[in-house]
Write an enzyme that holds these catalytic residues in place. Structure first.
Site, PDB file in Angstrom:
ATOM      1  N   GLU A  78       0.011  -5.740   7.345  1.00  0.00           N
ATOM      2  CA  GLU A  78       1.722  -5.780   6.662  1.00  0.00           C
ATOM      3  C   GLU A  78       2.466  -6.082   7.908  1.00  0.00           C
ATOM      4  O   GLU A  78       2.418  -5.319   9.012  1.00  0.00           O
ATOM      5  CB  GLU A  78       1.966  -4.259   5.918  1.00  0.00           C
ATOM      6  CG  GLU A  78       3.376  -4.603   5.745  1.00  0.00           C
ATOM      7  CD  GLU A  78       3.629  -3.059   5.009  1.00  0.00           C
ATOM      8  OE1 GLU A  78       3.153  -2.168   5.151  1.00  0.00           O
ATOM      9  OE2 GLU A  78       5.049  -3.068   4.748  1.00  0.00           O
ATOM     10  N   ARG A  85     -10.869   5.281  10.575  1.00  0.00           N
ATOM     11  CA  ARG A  85      -9.882   4.742  11.397  1.00  0.00           C
ATOM     12  C   ARG A  85     -10.176   5.028  12.915  1.00  0.00           C
ATOM     13  O   ARG A  85     -10.952   6.104  13.172  1.00  0.00           O
ATOM     14  CB  ARG A  85      -8.427   5.395  11.428  1.00  0.00           C
ATOM     15  CG  ARG A  85      -7.700   5.420  10.051  1.00  0.00           C
ATOM     16  CD  ARG A  85      -6.257   6.044   9.952  1.00  0.00           C
ATOM     17  NE  ARG A  85      -5.365   5.273  10.658  1.00  0.00           N
ATOM     18  CZ  ARG A  85      -4.491   4.099  10.260  1.00  0.00           C
ATOM     19  NH1 ARG A  85      -4.874   3.967   8.698  1.00  0.00           N
ATOM     20  NH2 ARG A  85      -3.727   3.530  10.969  1.00  0.00           N
ATOM     21  N   LYS A  87       1.906   2.239  13.363  1.00  0.00           N
ATOM     22  CA  LYS A  87       3.012   1.291  13.735  1.00  0.00           C
ATOM     23  C   LYS A  87       4.362   1.886  13.834  1.00  0.00           C
ATOM     24  O   LYS A  87       5.131   1.447  14.416  1.00  0.00           O
ATOM     25  CB  LYS A  87       2.884  -0.068  12.764  1.00  0.00           C
ATOM     26  CG  LYS A  87       2.057  -1.025  13.210  1.00  0.00           C
ATOM     27  CD  LYS A  87       1.879  -2.212  11.974  1.00  0.00           C
ATOM     28  CE  LYS A  87       1.264  -1.590  10.796  1.00  0.00           C
ATOM     29  NZ  LYS A  87       1.042  -2.888   9.929  1.00  0.00           N
TER      30      LYS A  87
HETATM   31  P1  ATP Z   1      -0.245   1.555  10.494  1.00  0.00           P
HETATM   32  O1  ATP Z   1      -0.387   3.276  10.099  1.00  0.00           O
HETATM   33  O2  ATP Z   1      -0.376   1.705  12.070  1.00  0.00           O
HETATM   34  O3  ATP Z   1       0.977   1.142  10.134  1.00  0.00           O
HETATM   35  P2  ATP Z   1      -1.500   0.458   8.427  1.00  0.00           P
HETATM   36  O4  ATP Z   1      -2.788   0.667   8.086  1.00  0.00           O
HETATM   37  O5  ATP Z   1      -0.292   0.643   7.920  1.00  0.00           O
HETATM   38  O6  ATP Z   1      -1.412   0.990   9.933  1.00  0.00           O
HETATM   39  P3  ATP Z   1      -1.814  -2.431   7.931  1.00  0.00           P
HETATM   40  O7  ATP Z   1      -1.158  -3.512   8.334  1.00  0.00           O
HETATM   41  O8  ATP Z   1      -1.664  -1.968   6.660  1.00  0.00           O
HETATM   42  O9  ATP Z   1      -1.304  -1.218   8.831  1.00  0.00           O
HETATM   43  O10 ATP Z   1      -3.269  -2.331   8.377  1.00  0.00           O
HETATM   44  C1  ATP Z   1      -4.360  -3.587   8.311  1.00  0.00           C
HETATM   45  C2  ATP Z   1      -5.697  -3.413   8.257  1.00  0.00           C
HETATM   46  O11 ATP Z   1      -6.033  -2.741   9.403  1.00  0.00           O
HETATM   47  C3  ATP Z   1      -5.650  -2.165   7.084  1.00  0.00           C
HETATM   48  O12 ATP Z   1      -6.996  -2.860   6.406  1.00  0.00           O
HETATM   49  C4  ATP Z   1      -6.074  -0.909   7.680  1.00  0.00           C
HETATM   50  O13 ATP Z   1      -7.066  -0.214   7.227  1.00  0.00           O
HETATM   51  C5  ATP Z   1      -6.624  -1.388   9.136  1.00  0.00           C
HETATM   52  N1  ATP Z   1      -6.196  -0.573  10.105  1.00  0.00           N
HETATM   53  C6  ATP Z   1      -5.044   0.018  10.330  1.00  0.00           C
HETATM   54  N2  ATP Z   1      -5.130   0.890  11.450  1.00  0.00           N
HETATM   55  C7  ATP Z   1      -6.536   1.057  11.567  1.00  0.00           C
HETATM   56  C8  ATP Z   1      -7.209   2.020  12.723  1.00  0.00           C
HETATM   57  N3  ATP Z   1      -6.441   2.887  13.432  1.00  0.00           N
HETATM   58  N4  ATP Z   1      -8.571   1.774  12.677  1.00  0.00           N
HETATM   59  C9  ATP Z   1      -9.137   0.939  11.881  1.00  0.00           C
HETATM   60  N5  ATP Z   1      -8.422  -0.115  10.974  1.00  0.00           N
HETATM   61  C10 ATP Z   1      -7.109   0.284  10.928  1.00  0.00           C
HETATM   62 MG    MG Z   2      -0.681   0.033   5.583  1.00  0.00          MG
END
Ligand code: ATP
Ligand code: MG
Length: 560
Positions: free
Chosen positions: A33, A259, A269
Site C-alpha cells: 500500500e 512477519r 509504516k
Molecule cells: P505495515 O504494517 O508496515 O504498514 P503492511 O503489511 O500494512 O505493513 P503493506 O504495504 O500492506 O504493508 O505490505 C505489502 C506486503 O508486505 C504485504 O503482503 C505484507 O504481508 C508484507 N509485509 C509487510 N510487513 C512485513 C513484515 N514485517 N514481514 C514480512 N512481510 C511483510
Molecule cells: Mg497492509
C-alpha cells in the site's frame, strides 16, 4: 529451484504444484500500500514473491494496493518502485494498481448484488459496529439486509454517482452475522469517500475495501499463489468466499507466513511515519531507519539485505531477529568488496621531532589486504600526523600494544615510532605527542626486520581532509520497541554521534554511497544527501568486529 532440504514450506507447495501439473507457470505479486516507505519486513516479502517467480521461470507483479486514498501519495509510489528495483528485482511490464481494476471491481460488486450476495446498508458506522456483535456474541442482521435486488442496484448506482455523503450508505457482502469469524459478518465491500485519489483523481467517490479488491486483483492477474503475512489468516475464508461467489477463471491460493521483525527496530509504516512526522529522525531515509531507503543511504548493500532475509527463512513462527544477524550479513558483503582507507575519528596530534620539516614521502598503501588486484594508492607521510586518541594511553597496562610513553608502535604503511614526550594543556588533557621515527623501518622496504606488537592508523596533518562522520547506533533502547505503548519511552538517546574526523586525501573523490573500510574502524560511505561544496559527510555503515585480532595478525605476517 532449491533442494528439498533448503526449501521452505511455501517453496515446497509451489514445487509440488508444478510437479503435479496443477500450475504450468507460477505467478506472484508484491502488493504494497503506497502509504509509506518500504522497510526490512517488506524486503522479505519482495524477495519471496519475486524470488519464487524467478526460481521457477514464472512472473511477478508489483501491484500498488491503492484502495485507501488520503493516506497514499505519489511520493510513496515512486519510493517503492525505486526501492524494489534497487533490491535487484524487475517487474518488467507488470506494474499494476488495484485502482486499475476499479471498473472491473465495480462490475463484480454489481454481480454480487444481482445474485443476492451483497446489499446496501444504511445504518450509521456506529450502528454497524453495535450490530456486529463481539468475539463472544453473535451479531444481528441489519434492518436493511433484505432489500430487494432492484433497490440495492439503484442505491449502489447512486452511491457511485456521488449522491450520498461519506458514511451515509455502505455496500456489504451478505454472509453470516453469526459467524465466529468476525471477517465473515457481512464485511464492507464499498464505502463512500469524497476524496481525491492519487492515481484516479476524482473519478470515483466510492472505494472498494481491501479484502475485496485484493482477492479480485489477484484473480484478475492470474496470481497462482497469493503470499501474505499471518495477520491475514482469518481473512482467508473471506478470500475464498469471494472466489466461490464470483467464480473467476483463475483461482489464486492464499498462503500466510510470519512477519519478519528486527530487534531494536520498528517495522510498521504507521510507527515509522510517526518518527518522521515528529522529527525524531531526519526523514524516511534517515540512515538509522529500517527502511530500504534508510539502509541504502546508510550503505547496506542490496545483496546483504537479500542474504539476511534468506537466512531468516520463510516460516509460520514468530520472528524477532537480532540486529547482529543483519550487521553480519552487511559485513560479509562489504568485506570482500570495499577498499581500505585511513581515517582518524578522534584525532590526537603526533609530531615526529626527527623527521625533516618540509619532507613528504608517498607511502604505498594496499587497497585491499586480501585482493592485490585492487592495487595500491599513495599516502602522503609527513612530520605531523593525526592518530586516534584511543591509540595512546598514558598509564597503559602491560598488554597495551599501542602507543604509550617510551613505547613503540608501527604506523601502518609507515615507520615504527617511539613516544618520547607527552604534551598537555592547562587542564591536564593530552594534546600532542612528541615522537621519533626509526628511519630503517619503512614499511615494505625490507631494510629492518625489527618487530613491534602494535600497528595503528594515521593521517598526515597537512594533507588530511576534514569530514563530519556520523556514528550510528540503534534507534531504540529496547529489543522490542513494537511492544511499547509510547515510542518516546524506548528511544536510544545516543543513536547518533557526529565527530569531526581527519581523512586521507584520496577520500575527497570518493563517490557518495560507495562503501570503504576505514582501517580498524568499520565500513563507511559518503552520504548521498550531502551536497557538493559543503563539508563531506560520511555515514558509518557498521563497525568491524574483531578488528584487532585480524590487523595484528596481518601486521605480524607483513613484518615477519
Ligand atoms: P505495515 O504494517 O508496515 O504498514 P503492511 O503489511 O500494512 O505493513 P503493506 O504495504 O500492506 O504493508 O505490505 C505489502 C506486503 O508486505 C504485504 O503482503 C505484507 O504481508 C508484507 N509485509 C509487510 N510487513 C512485513 C513484515 N514485517 N514481514 C514480512 N512481510 C511483510
Ligand atoms: Mg497492509
Amino acid at each position: 529451484m532449491s533442494d528439498t532440504e533448503t526449501r521452505d514450506f511455501i517453496r515446497q507447495i509451489i514445487h509440488d504444484d508444478l510437479e503435479s501439473g496443477k500450475h504450468a507457470e507460477i505467478v506472484t505479486r508484491f502488493p504494497p500500500e503506497p502509504n509509506g516507505y518500504l522497510h526490512i519486513g517488506h524486503v522479505m516479502s519482495i524477495c519471496l514473491n519475486f524470488g519464487v517467480a524467478a526460481e521457477t521461470a514464472g512472473r511477478s507483479y508489483l501491484r500498488f494496493d491503492d484502495t485507501n486514498p488520503g493516506k497514499e501519495s505519489a511520493e510513496y509510489v515512486e519510493a517503492i518502485e525505486r526501492d524494489v528495483r534497487w533490491l535487484g528485482f524487475d517487474w518488467q511490464d507488470r506494474l499494476t494498481h488495484a485502482s486499475d481494476y476499479f471498473e472491473q471491481l465495480y462490475a463484480a460488486a454489481i454481480s454480487l448484488v444481482e445474485k443476492g450476495a451483497a446489499y446496501v446498508d444504511s445504518l450509521s458506522a456506529d450502528e454497524i459496529r453495535e450490530y456486529r456483535g463481539t468475539l463472544t456474541e453473535p451479531g444481528r442482521n441489519s434492518p436493511y439486509r433484505d432489500r430487494s435486488v432492484e433497490e440495492n442496484l439503484q442505491l449502489l448506482t447512486r452511491m457511485r454517482a456521488g449522491e450520498f455523503a461519506d458514511g451515509e450508505q455502505i455496500l456489504r457482502a451478505k454472509i453470516d452475522m453469526a459467524s465466529p469469524n468476525m471477517n465473515l459478518r457481512d464485511p464492507a465491500l464499498y464505502r463512500i469517500r469524497h476524496v481525491q485519489h492519487q492515481h484516479t483523481g476524482d473519478a470515483w467517490s466510492i472505494y472498494p475495501m481491501y479484502d475485496f479488491a485484493h482477492t479480485l486483483s489477484d484473480a484478475f492477474e492470474g496470481i497462482t499463489h497469493s503470499l501474505c503475512t499471518l495477520e491475514f489468516e482469518d481473512h482467508r475464508p473471506l478470500y475464498e468466499w469471494f472466489l466461490e461467489q464470483l467464480e473467476p477463471v483463475s483461482r489464486p491460493r492464499q498462503i500466510e507466513f510470519s512477519r519478519l521483525n528486527l530487534a531494536y527496530a520498528v517495522t510498521s509504516k504507521r510507527k515509522l511515519n510517526a518518527l518522521v512526522e515528529e522529527g525524531i529522525v531526519e526523514g524516511w531515509n534517515d540512515p538509522r531507519m529500517p527502511t530500504i531507503a534508510g539502509m541504502r543511504r546508510r550503505g547496506y548493500p542490496a545483496a546483504a539485505l537479500r542474504d539476511f532475509v534468506s537466512r531468516a527463512g520463510v516460516t509460520k513462527k514468530d520472528k524477532l531477529i537480532e540486529m547482529g544477524v543483519l550487521e553480519n550479513c552487511v559485513r560479509e558483503s562489504l568485506g570482500d568488496e570495499s577498499e581500505r582507507r585511513m581515517a582518524v575519528l578522534r584525532p590526537l596530534k603526533v609530531v615526529l621531532t626527527n623527521y625533516p620539516q618540509d619532507k613528504v614521502e608517498l607511502m604505498q598503501a594496499m587497497n585491499h589486504p586480501g585482493r592485490p588486484e585492487l592495487g595500491t594508492r599513495e599516502l602522503p607521510f609527513s612530520r605531523e600526523l593525526w592518530i586516534e586518541q584511543d591509540d595512546f594511553m598514558e598509564d597503559a597496562p602491560r598488554k597495551f600494544f599501542r602507543l604509550k610513553p617510551g613505547g613503540e608502535v608501527r604506523l601502518r604503511f609507515g615507520y615504527i615510532i617511539r613516544c618520547d614526550e607527552v604534551i598537555k594543556d592547562d587542564a591536564g588533557d593530552v594534546i600532542e605527542l612528541r615522537c621519533s621515527y626509526d628511519e630503517d623501518t619503512r614499511s615494505g622496504s625490507g631494510s629492518s626486520d625489527r618487530k613491534v606488537k602494535g600497528t595503528i592508523h594515521w593521517v598526515s596533518c597537512a594533507h588530511a581532509i576534514d569530514a563530519d562522520v556520523r556514528l550510528y547506533d540503534r534507534l531504540f533502547s529496547e529489543a522490542n520497541p513494537n511492544a511499547a505503548d509510547d515510542l518516546h519511552s524506548v528511544l536510544n538517546e545516543n543513536s547518533l554521534e557526529v565527530v569531526v574526523a581527519k581523512l586521507e586525501p584520496s577520500l575527497s573523490t570518493q563517490e557518495a554511497g560507495e562503501p570503504v573500510q576505514f582501517e580498524r574502524l568499520g565500513y563507511f560511505c559518503g552520504d548521498s544527501e550531502t551536497h557538493a561544496g559543503s563539508t563531506p559527510v560520511f555515514n558509518r555503515i557498521v563497525t568491524l568486529r574483531d578488528s584487532w585480532a585480524k590487523l595484528e595478525k596481518q601486521a605480524m605476517q607483513q613484518q615477519g
